[in-house]
Write an enzyme that holds these catalytic residues in place. Structure first.
Site, PDB file in Angstrom:
ATOM      1  N   ALA A   8       0.809  -1.226   0.000  1.00 26.55           N
ATOM      2  CA  ALA A   8       0.000   0.000   0.000  1.00 26.55           C
ATOM      3  C   ALA A   8       0.842   1.275   0.000  1.00 26.55           C
ATOM      4  CB  ALA A   8      -0.919   0.002   1.233  1.00 26.55           C
ATOM      5  N   GLY A 136      16.302  -2.409  11.779  1.00 25.19           N
ATOM      6  CA  GLY A 136      15.707  -3.047  12.945  1.00 25.19           C
ATOM      7  C   GLY A 136      16.538  -4.293  13.235  1.00 25.19           C
ATOM      8  N   ASN A 161      16.044  -7.417  10.755  1.00 33.23           N
ATOM      9  CA  ASN A 161      14.700  -7.869  10.401  1.00 33.23           C
ATOM     10  C   ASN A 161      14.513  -7.732   8.877  1.00 33.23           C
ATOM     11  OD1 ASN A 161      11.974  -8.184  10.033  1.00 33.23           O
ATOM     12  ND2 ASN A 161      11.387  -6.335  11.173  1.00 33.23           N
ATOM     13  N   HIS A 309      19.897   8.058 -30.818  1.00 31.26           N
ATOM     14  CA  HIS A 309      21.082   8.402 -31.610  1.00 31.26           C
ATOM     15  C   HIS A 309      22.276   8.769 -30.739  1.00 31.26           C
ATOM     16  CE1 HIS A 309      17.844   9.330 -34.539  1.00 31.26           C
ATOM     17  NE2 HIS A 309      17.346  10.033 -33.550  1.00 31.26           N
TER      18      HIS A 309
HETATM   19  P1  TTP Z   1       8.062   1.326   3.416  1.00 31.03           P
HETATM   20  O1  TTP Z   1       9.123   0.966   2.416  1.00 31.03           O
HETATM   21  O2  TTP Z   1       8.483   1.754   4.765  1.00 31.03           O
HETATM   22  O3  TTP Z   1       7.118   2.446   2.801  1.00 31.03           O
HETATM   23  P2  TTP Z   1       6.810   2.801   1.312  1.00 31.03           P
HETATM   24  O4  TTP Z   1       6.721   1.594   0.456  1.00 31.03           O
HETATM   25  O5  TTP Z   1       5.622   3.701   1.291  1.00 31.03           O
HETATM   26  O6  TTP Z   1       8.073   3.629   0.812  1.00 31.03           O
HETATM   27  P3  TTP Z   1       8.608   5.081   1.255  1.00 31.03           P
HETATM   28  O7  TTP Z   1       9.142   4.944   2.628  1.00 31.03           O
HETATM   29  O8  TTP Z   1       9.658   5.323   0.230  1.00 31.03           O
HETATM   30  O9  TTP Z   1       7.482   6.066   1.142  1.00 31.03           O
HETATM   31  O10 TTP Z   1       7.066   0.114   3.613  1.00 31.03           O
HETATM   32  C1  TTP Z   1       7.447  -1.222   3.698  1.00 31.03           C
HETATM   33  C2  TTP Z   1       6.367  -2.078   3.061  1.00 31.03           C
HETATM   34  O11 TTP Z   1       5.154  -1.984   3.783  1.00 31.03           O
HETATM   35  C3  TTP Z   1       6.064  -1.678   1.661  1.00 31.03           C
HETATM   36  O12 TTP Z   1       5.822  -2.864   0.928  1.00 31.03           O
HETATM   37  C4  TTP Z   1       4.799  -0.856   1.772  1.00 31.03           C
HETATM   38  C5  TTP Z   1       4.115  -1.464   2.967  1.00 31.03           C
HETATM   39  N1  TTP Z   1       3.318  -0.551   3.797  1.00 31.03           N
HETATM   40  C6  TTP Z   1       1.940  -0.636   3.763  1.00 31.03           C
HETATM   41  O13 TTP Z   1       1.371  -1.456   3.028  1.00 31.03           O
HETATM   42  N2  TTP Z   1       1.220   0.196   4.572  1.00 31.03           N
HETATM   43  C7  TTP Z   1       1.798   1.106   5.396  1.00 31.03           C
HETATM   44  O14 TTP Z   1       1.074   1.823   6.114  1.00 31.03           O
HETATM   45  C8  TTP Z   1       3.246   1.192   5.408  1.00 31.03           C
HETATM   46  C9  TTP Z   1       3.948   2.184   6.276  1.00 31.03           C
HETATM   47  C10 TTP Z   1       3.951   0.357   4.589  1.00 31.03           C
END
Ligand code: TTP
Length: 394
Positions: A8, A136, A161, A309
């Site tokens: 998301a 983490g 992690n 090119h």
């Molecule tokens: P992140 O990589 O921390 O967040 P992001 O994908 O939005 O990237 P950025 O920090 O560049 O804005 O998230 C880790 C994973 O978790 C990623 O697959 C997205 C997902 N995620 C969610 O689905 N919902 C959330 O509320 C958050 C924070 C992350």
């Protein structure tokens, strides 16, 4: 095993590449990033996939559809990015009261390690790094996770992690955690609660890549392009030289005088040459074109992009429908040999790479004879003038 995949996110660190598409849809060796994660999960034992979508959700739903390799996929929408625990909470209506796996949809894992996770009891994937202070970090005693600390100055171990968890059914009742100091509801807090009542094993991951920043997209392609099935299904001139693992898809054309050194993937509708030089690891996207006297090395060219090119592109990511004018040259090395820096969310940060070129947003166009310095980002629809030397982002 029922599996939740988190997809998301807004992918803000990946901008401008995520201005018009969600991060899970970024191309990695000819497939969207998240499809690699989903397929690895299915191979490892996922029997049902619940994908949490949010930012540009429709793009994910439309591309992935109702099944992955025969396994049913359901979707749930997380309207606001309130954190990874909140994302799983949104998915919980779709889950049975049974153990479940959670994977980050922007991470790549090797097949064997994910197999081990699915075969374990409660577990968390862990990856060994030299400097864990920015991650983490797991505290481990007698092969049991006893805690997790964010970015510790004094790390309890060198195991970080890796964002893949096998939770017991009881964790479904622990998802409603309070906000952390960085204002998110975090899955690591659910893990903390779980280790109070369950033995959680750290599962070592041999190969793992968190794809958050543009150079990690390049790394993801470097990895997954080595795993492509070599095949020449397109139209390739007898006068072209192809070596290493190369796949030319049906509907692609490789003209006279072209040299392609794998790993490389030329997607359907793409045209290469005459007289072009493609060096691994390179992805030439669908309908892209690479013309006369152009050298492309270790780069990603997304759909419909044209470098037609007398140009050089090295260690770079070019978004969709980019057009490089004749004589556009990318620098990919600093003369002081230090790692190239790139702007991520407004800060200049090290890519950790001696060789890195440029990041170009969708629709950007360069004028003829443009020089692009190493570590420059061109935003979506950016323009450069004739003969410009671009040393700063625009
Ligand atoms: P992140 O990589 O921390 O967040 P992001 O994908 O939005 O990237 P950025 O920090 O560049 O804005 O998230 C880790 C994973 O978790 C990623 O697959 C997205 C997902 N995620 C969610 O689905 N919902 C959330 O509320 C958050 C924070 C992350």
């Amino acid at each position: 095993m029922q599996t939740v995949v988190l997809a998301a996110g807004q992918g803000t660190r990946m901008r401008p590449l995520t201005d018009r598409r969600p991060k899970p849809m970024l191309p990695v060796a000819g497939r969207p990033l998240v499809e690699h994660t989903l397929s690895t999960a299915v191979d490892a034992g996922a029997t049902r996939l619940v994908v949490v979508v949010g930012y540009k959700a429709d793009a994910v739903r439309e591309r992935i559809g109702d099944t992955v390799d025969g396994v049913p996929v359901e979707y749930t929408v997380q309207d606001e990015q309130r954190g990874t625990a909140d994302a799983v909470l949104q998915a919980s209506d779709h889950l049975d009261h049974e153990p479940f796996v959670v994977l980050n949809g922007d991470a790549l894992y090797d097949d064997e390690s994910l197999d081990d996770l699915y075969d374990a009891g409660p577990a968390v994937a862990s990856y060994r790094v030299d400097d864990p202070t920015q991650y983490g970090v797991l505290a481990v005693e007698n092969d049991r996770v006893t805690g997790i600390v964010e970015k510790p100055a004094d790390p309890p171990s060198d195991l970080i992690n890796a964002g893949a968890y096998l939770f017991p059914a009881a964790a479904l009742d622990e998802l409603d955690v309070s906000e952390s100091s960085r204002g998110e509801h975090e899955l690591t807090d659910v893990l903390e609660r779980t280790i109070e009542s369950h033995a959680v094993t750290p599962i070592p991951v041999n190969r793992w890549l968190d794809v958050g920043r543009p150079w990690e997209l390049l790394k993801a392609n470097e990895w997954k392009l080595t795993e492509i099935e070599p095949a020449i299904n397109g139209t390739v001139s007898d006068d072209a030289t192809i070596s290493g693992p190369v796949r030319v898809e049906a509907g692609a054309t490789v003209n006279d005088g072209v040299t392609i050194e794998g790993p490389a993937l030329v997607r359907s509708g793409a045209t290469v040459g005459p007289n072009a030089y493609i060096r691994g690891a390179t992805l030439v996207g669908p309908d892209a074109s690479v013309g006369h006297a152009v050298e492309i090395k270790n780069s990603v060219l997304m759909r419909d992009t044209a470098v037609n090119h007398l140009s050089y592109v090295g260690d770079s990511v070019l978004g969709r429908s980019v057009n490089f004018g004749a004589g556009t040259i990318v620098a990919n090395l600093r003369h002081d040999d230090k790692a190239v820096r790139l702007t991520v969310k407004g800060d200049r940060v090290s890519t950790g790479r001696r060789k890195f070129g440029v990041v170009v947003g969708d629709g950007a166009k360069t004028g003829i004879d443009t020089s692009l310095n190493a570590g420059v980002t061109l935003s979506t629809d950016a323009r450069t003038g004739v003969g410009e030397s671009v040393t700063k982002d625009r």
